[in-house]
Design a protein around this motif. Structure first.
Motif, PDB file in Angstrom:
ATOM      1  N   LEU A  95      40.163 -11.283 -36.159  1.00  0.00           N
ATOM      2  CA  LEU A  95      39.666  -9.923 -35.955  1.00  0.00           C
ATOM      3  C   LEU A  95      38.589  -9.568 -36.976  1.00  0.00           C
ATOM      4  O   LEU A  95      37.588  -8.938 -36.636  1.00  0.00           O
ATOM      5  CB  LEU A  95      40.812  -8.912 -36.051  1.00  0.00           C
ATOM      6  CG  LEU A  95      41.676  -8.751 -34.809  1.00  0.00           C
ATOM      7  CD1 LEU A  95      42.865  -7.840 -35.119  1.00  0.00           C
ATOM      8  CD2 LEU A  95      40.869  -8.196 -33.666  1.00  0.00           C
ATOM      9  N   GLU A 101      43.910  -8.967 -30.068  1.00  0.00           N
ATOM     10  CA  GLU A 101      44.821  -7.834 -30.243  1.00  0.00           C
ATOM     11  C   GLU A 101      46.016  -7.933 -29.317  1.00  0.00           C
ATOM     12  O   GLU A 101      47.129  -7.588 -29.700  1.00  0.00           O
ATOM     13  CB  GLU A 101      44.072  -6.524 -30.020  1.00  0.00           C
ATOM     14  CG  GLU A 101      43.127  -6.189 -31.141  1.00  0.00           C
ATOM     15  CD  GLU A 101      42.253  -4.983 -30.855  1.00  0.00           C
ATOM     16  OE1 GLU A 101      42.093  -4.614 -29.679  1.00  0.00           O
ATOM     17  OE2 GLU A 101      41.722  -4.422 -31.822  1.00  0.00           O
ATOM     18  N   GLU A 144      30.258  -8.008 -34.982  1.00  0.00           N
ATOM     19  CA  GLU A 144      29.893  -6.752 -34.329  1.00  0.00           C
ATOM     20  C   GLU A 144      28.917  -5.954 -35.193  1.00  0.00           C
ATOM     21  O   GLU A 144      27.991  -5.330 -34.678  1.00  0.00           O
ATOM     22  CB  GLU A 144      31.137  -5.911 -34.044  1.00  0.00           C
ATOM     23  CG  GLU A 144      31.960  -6.428 -32.892  1.00  0.00           C
ATOM     24  CD  GLU A 144      33.250  -5.657 -32.709  1.00  0.00           C
ATOM     25  OE1 GLU A 144      33.792  -5.110 -33.695  1.00  0.00           O
ATOM     26  OE2 GLU A 144      33.734  -5.611 -31.571  1.00  0.00           O
ATOM     27  N   LYS A 184      37.952  -9.730 -28.928  1.00  0.00           N
ATOM     28  CA  LYS A 184      38.784  -8.887 -29.782  1.00  0.00           C
ATOM     29  C   LYS A 184      40.016  -8.398 -29.023  1.00  0.00           C
ATOM     30  O   LYS A 184      41.131  -8.402 -29.559  1.00  0.00           O
ATOM     31  CB  LYS A 184      37.957  -7.700 -30.281  1.00  0.00           C
ATOM     32  CG  LYS A 184      38.663  -6.818 -31.258  1.00  0.00           C
ATOM     33  CD  LYS A 184      37.711  -5.746 -31.757  1.00  0.00           C
ATOM     34  CE  LYS A 184      38.368  -4.830 -32.753  1.00  0.00           C
ATOM     35  NZ  LYS A 184      37.451  -3.804 -33.256  1.00  0.00           N
ATOM     36  N   ILE A 224      35.328 -11.174 -35.954  1.00  0.00           N
ATOM     37  CA  ILE A 224      34.732 -10.461 -34.821  1.00  0.00           C
ATOM     38  C   ILE A 224      34.101  -9.156 -35.298  1.00  0.00           C
ATOM     39  O   ILE A 224      32.990  -8.808 -34.887  1.00  0.00           O
ATOM     40  CB  ILE A 224      35.786 -10.220 -33.727  1.00  0.00           C
ATOM     41  CG1 ILE A 224      36.176 -11.558 -33.081  1.00  0.00           C
ATOM     42  CG2 ILE A 224      35.260  -9.244 -32.669  1.00  0.00           C
ATOM     43  CD1 ILE A 224      37.394 -11.477 -32.195  1.00  0.00           C
ATOM     44  N   GLU A 225      34.776  -8.447 -36.175  1.00  0.00           N
ATOM     45  CA  GLU A 225      34.231  -7.187 -36.684  1.00  0.00           C
ATOM     46  C   GLU A 225      32.935  -7.411 -37.466  1.00  0.00           C
ATOM     47  O   GLU A 225      31.990  -6.627 -37.358  1.00  0.00           O
ATOM     48  CB  GLU A 225      35.275  -6.470 -37.531  1.00  0.00           C
ATOM     49  CG  GLU A 225      36.411  -5.912 -36.693  1.00  0.00           C
ATOM     50  CD  GLU A 225      37.602  -5.437 -37.504  1.00  0.00           C
ATOM     51  OE1 GLU A 225      38.514  -4.859 -36.897  1.00  0.00           O
ATOM     52  OE2 GLU A 225      37.632  -5.641 -38.738  1.00  0.00           O
TER      53      GLU A 225
END
Length: 60
Positions: free
Chosen positions: A16, A46, A23, A42, A19-20
């Motif tokens: 995560l 999750e 982003e 994502k 990925i953040e």
């Protein structure tokens, strides 16, 4: 391979975070297709992270 639920959740949290970070990079560029794909990835992570019952639940 993760041995327990806590280790598995740690692995998913690492994904995560990656990925953040990706982003945040896309905010500088208008790459909508990449953003959509990142959101999908994502969501998949999750889904695994918040699944119920716990992975260690042996009561069936």
């Amino acid at each position: 391979m993760p041995n327990n639920e806590k280790e598995y959740n740690g692995y998913l949290l690492d994904q995560l975070e990656l990925i953040e970070r990706l982003e945040m990079i896309t905010e500088e560029n208008d790459i909508e297709a990449v953003k959509k794909q990142l959101a999908l990835e994502k969501k998949f992570v999750e889904r695994k992270l918040y699944q119920k019952p716990p992975l260690t639940d042996s009561q069936l």
